[in-house]
Design a protein around this motif. Structure first.
Motif, PDB file in Angstrom:
ATOM      1  N   SER A  42       0.811  -1.221   0.000  1.00 21.03           N
ATOM      2  CA  SER A  42       0.000   0.000   0.000  1.00 21.03           C
ATOM      3  C   SER A  42       0.844   1.270   0.000  1.00 21.03           C
ATOM      4  O   SER A  42       0.294   2.382   0.004  1.00 21.03           O
ATOM      5  CB  SER A  42      -0.915   0.016   1.235  1.00 21.03           C
ATOM      6  OG  SER A  42      -1.821  -1.065   1.201  1.00 21.03           O
ATOM      7  N   ILE A  43       2.153   1.125  -0.039  1.00 18.41           N
ATOM      8  CA  ILE A  43       3.027   2.300   0.022  1.00 18.41           C
ATOM      9  C   ILE A  43       2.861   3.172  -1.226  1.00 18.41           C
ATOM     10  O   ILE A  43       2.840   4.408  -1.121  1.00 18.41           O
ATOM     11  CB  ILE A  43       4.483   1.865   0.239  1.00 18.41           C
ATOM     12  CG1 ILE A  43       4.635   1.395   1.696  1.00 18.41           C
ATOM     13  CG2 ILE A  43       5.455   3.018  -0.052  1.00 18.41           C
ATOM     14  CD1 ILE A  43       5.973   0.808   2.044  1.00 18.41           C
ATOM     15  N   ASP A  44       2.718   2.565  -2.389  1.00 19.96           N
ATOM     16  CA  ASP A  44       2.522   3.368  -3.600  1.00 19.96           C
ATOM     17  C   ASP A  44       1.263   4.223  -3.482  1.00 19.96           C
ATOM     18  O   ASP A  44       1.263   5.401  -3.867  1.00 19.96           O
ATOM     19  CB  ASP A  44       2.419   2.469  -4.838  1.00 19.96           C
ATOM     20  CG  ASP A  44       3.773   1.924  -5.277  1.00 19.96           C
ATOM     21  OD1 ASP A  44       4.806   2.362  -4.719  1.00 19.96           O
ATOM     22  OD2 ASP A  44       3.796   1.064  -6.164  1.00 19.96           O
ATOM     23  N   ASN A  45       0.186   3.649  -2.963  1.00 23.98           N
ATOM     24  CA  ASN A  45      -1.049   4.416  -2.787  1.00 23.98           C
ATOM     25  C   ASN A  45      -0.840   5.553  -1.792  1.00 23.98           C
ATOM     26  O   ASN A  45      -1.354   6.667  -1.984  1.00 23.98           O
ATOM     27  CB  ASN A  45      -2.174   3.509  -2.285  1.00 23.98           C
ATOM     28  CG  ASN A  45      -2.679   2.571  -3.349  1.00 23.98           C
ATOM     29  OD1 ASN A  45      -2.408   2.739  -4.525  1.00 23.98           O
ATOM     30  ND2 ASN A  45      -3.413   1.555  -2.933  1.00 23.98           N
ATOM     31  N   ALA A  46      -0.106   5.274  -0.724  1.00 24.90           N
ATOM     32  CA  ALA A  46       0.149   6.309   0.284  1.00 24.90           C
ATOM     33  C   ALA A  46       0.975   7.449  -0.313  1.00 24.90           C
ATOM     34  O   ALA A  46       0.722   8.626  -0.041  1.00 24.90           O
ATOM     35  CB  ALA A  46       0.857   5.696   1.485  1.00 24.90           C
ATOM     36  N   LYS A  47       1.954   7.091  -1.141  1.00 20.77           N
ATOM     37  CA  LYS A  47       2.770   8.118  -1.797  1.00 20.77           C
ATOM     38  C   LYS A  47       1.926   8.953  -2.763  1.00 20.77           C
ATOM     39  O   LYS A  47       2.138  10.165  -2.920  1.00 20.77           O
ATOM     40  CB  LYS A  47       3.927   7.464  -2.565  1.00 20.77           C
ATOM     41  CG  LYS A  47       4.972   6.831  -1.661  1.00 20.77           C
ATOM     42  CD  LYS A  47       5.995   7.854  -1.249  1.00 20.77           C
ATOM     43  CE  LYS A  47       7.186   7.200  -0.565  1.00 20.77           C
ATOM     44  NZ  LYS A  47       8.109   8.213  -0.025  1.00 20.77           N
ATOM     45  N   GLU A  48       0.982   8.288  -3.425  1.00 18.18           N
ATOM     46  CA  GLU A  48       0.083   9.007  -4.324  1.00 18.18           C
ATOM     47  C   GLU A  48      -0.757  10.005  -3.526  1.00 18.18           C
ATOM     48  O   GLU A  48      -0.934  11.156  -3.938  1.00 18.18           O
ATOM     49  CB  GLU A  48      -0.822   7.997  -5.044  1.00 18.18           C
ATOM     50  CG  GLU A  48      -1.752   8.617  -6.067  1.00 18.18           C
ATOM     51  CD  GLU A  48      -2.644   7.580  -6.737  1.00 18.18           C
ATOM     52  OE1 GLU A  48      -2.234   6.404  -6.857  1.00 18.18           O
ATOM     53  OE2 GLU A  48      -3.764   7.942  -7.139  1.00 18.18           O
ATOM     54  N   ALA A  49      -1.251   9.580  -2.384  1.00 17.16           N
ATOM     55  CA  ALA A  49      -2.030  10.487  -1.536  1.00 17.16           C
ATOM     56  C   ALA A  49      -1.167  11.652  -1.065  1.00 17.16           C
ATOM     57  O   ALA A  49      -1.627  12.804  -1.028  1.00 17.16           O
ATOM     58  CB  ALA A  49      -2.598   9.723  -0.339  1.00 17.16           C
ATOM     59  N   GLU A  50       0.072  11.367  -0.718  1.00 14.93           N
ATOM     60  CA  GLU A  50       1.001  12.425  -0.302  1.00 14.93           C
ATOM     61  C   GLU A  50       1.145  13.468  -1.412  1.00 14.93           C
ATOM     62  O   GLU A  50       1.095  14.678  -1.163  1.00 14.93           O
ATOM     63  CB  GLU A  50       2.362  11.811   0.027  1.00 14.93           C
ATOM     64  CG  GLU A  50       3.418  12.810   0.449  1.00 14.93           C
ATOM     65  CD  GLU A  50       4.770  12.148   0.674  1.00 14.93           C
ATOM     66  OE1 GLU A  50       5.120  11.192  -0.051  1.00 14.93           O
ATOM     67  OE2 GLU A  50       5.489  12.586   1.589  1.00 14.93           O
ATOM     68  N   ALA A  51       1.297  12.981  -2.629  1.00 19.02           N
ATOM     69  CA  ALA A  51       1.496  13.898  -3.765  1.00 19.02           C
ATOM     70  C   ALA A  51       0.233  14.680  -4.098  1.00 19.02           C
ATOM     71  O   ALA A  51       0.311  15.824  -4.564  1.00 19.02           O
ATOM     72  CB  ALA A  51       1.961  13.105  -4.985  1.00 19.02           C
ATOM     73  N   ASP A  52      -0.920  14.062  -3.864  1.00 21.16           N
ATOM     74  CA  ASP A  52      -2.180  14.651  -4.333  1.00 21.16           C
ATOM     75  C   ASP A  52      -2.941  15.431  -3.273  1.00 21.16           C
ATOM     76  O   ASP A  52      -3.939  16.090  -3.599  1.00 21.16           O
ATOM     77  CB  ASP A  52      -3.097  13.554  -4.885  1.00 21.16           C
ATOM     78  CG  ASP A  52      -2.568  12.958  -6.181  1.00 21.16           C
ATOM     79  OD1 ASP A  52      -1.609  13.519  -6.741  1.00 21.16           O
ATOM     80  OD2 ASP A  52      -3.106  11.929  -6.626  1.00 21.16           O
ATOM     81  N   CYS A  53      -2.535  15.364  -2.016  1.00 23.06           N
ATOM     82  CA  CYS A  53      -3.255  16.126  -0.981  1.00 23.06           C
ATOM     83  C   CYS A  53      -3.333  17.595  -1.405  1.00 23.06           C
ATOM     84  O   CYS A  53      -2.311  18.215  -1.690  1.00 23.06           O
ATOM     85  CB  CYS A  53      -2.542  15.999   0.361  1.00 23.06           C
ATOM     86  SG  CYS A  53      -3.256  17.073   1.630  1.00 23.06           S
ATOM     87  N   PRO A  54      -4.544  18.143  -1.447  1.00 27.04           N
ATOM     88  CA  PRO A  54      -4.699  19.501  -1.989  1.00 27.04           C
ATOM     89  C   PRO A  54      -4.028  20.582  -1.157  1.00 27.04           C
ATOM     90  O   PRO A  54      -3.778  21.688  -1.659  1.00 27.04           O
ATOM     91  CB  PRO A  54      -6.220  19.699  -2.036  1.00 27.04           C
ATOM     92  CG  PRO A  54      -6.771  18.721  -1.054  1.00 27.04           C
ATOM     93  CD  PRO A  54      -5.838  17.542  -1.087  1.00 27.04           C
ATOM     94  N   VAL A  55      -3.713  20.275   0.093  1.00 27.23           N
ATOM     95  CA  VAL A  55      -3.077  21.296   0.932  1.00 27.23           C
ATOM     96  C   VAL A  55      -1.676  20.877   1.382  1.00 27.23           C
ATOM     97  O   VAL A  55      -1.076  21.510   2.245  1.00 27.23           O
ATOM     98  CB  VAL A  55      -3.959  21.632   2.156  1.00 27.23           C
ATOM     99  CG1 VAL A  55      -5.248  22.316   1.702  1.00 27.23           C
ATOM    100  CG2 VAL A  55      -4.257  20.412   2.997  1.00 27.23           C
TER     101      VAL A  55
END
Ligand code: SF4
Length: 61
Positions: A42-55
């Motif tokens: 799930s690390i790739d998904n977590a990294k994607e969330a890190e990159a995409d968090c709007p703030v």
């Protein structure tokens, strides 16, 4: 690795919990939190969330 959320920046949009539910959840305060050691697959998904968090409130490390 674990996800860390700056709750002073989080707007509670829920994206990270949708994108990486094994890393993030929305707490009782309505804001995101990293709640467990992130499973390897799930690390790739977590990294994607890190990159995409709007703030930019997320760090995965
Ligand atoms: S994506 Fe960012 S702003 Fe949205 S809930 Fe997660 S940490 Fe908060």
């Amino acid at each position: 690795m674990k996800g860390y959320v700056d709750k002073s920046a989080c707007i509670g949009c829920g994206m990270c919990a949708d994108t990486a539910p094994e890393a993030f959840r929305i707490g009782e305060d309505g804001l995101a939190e990293g709640y467990q050691e992130i499973p390897a697959d799930s690390i790739d998904n977590a990294k994607e969330a890190e990159a995409d968090c709007p703030v930019g409130a997320i760090q995965v490390k």
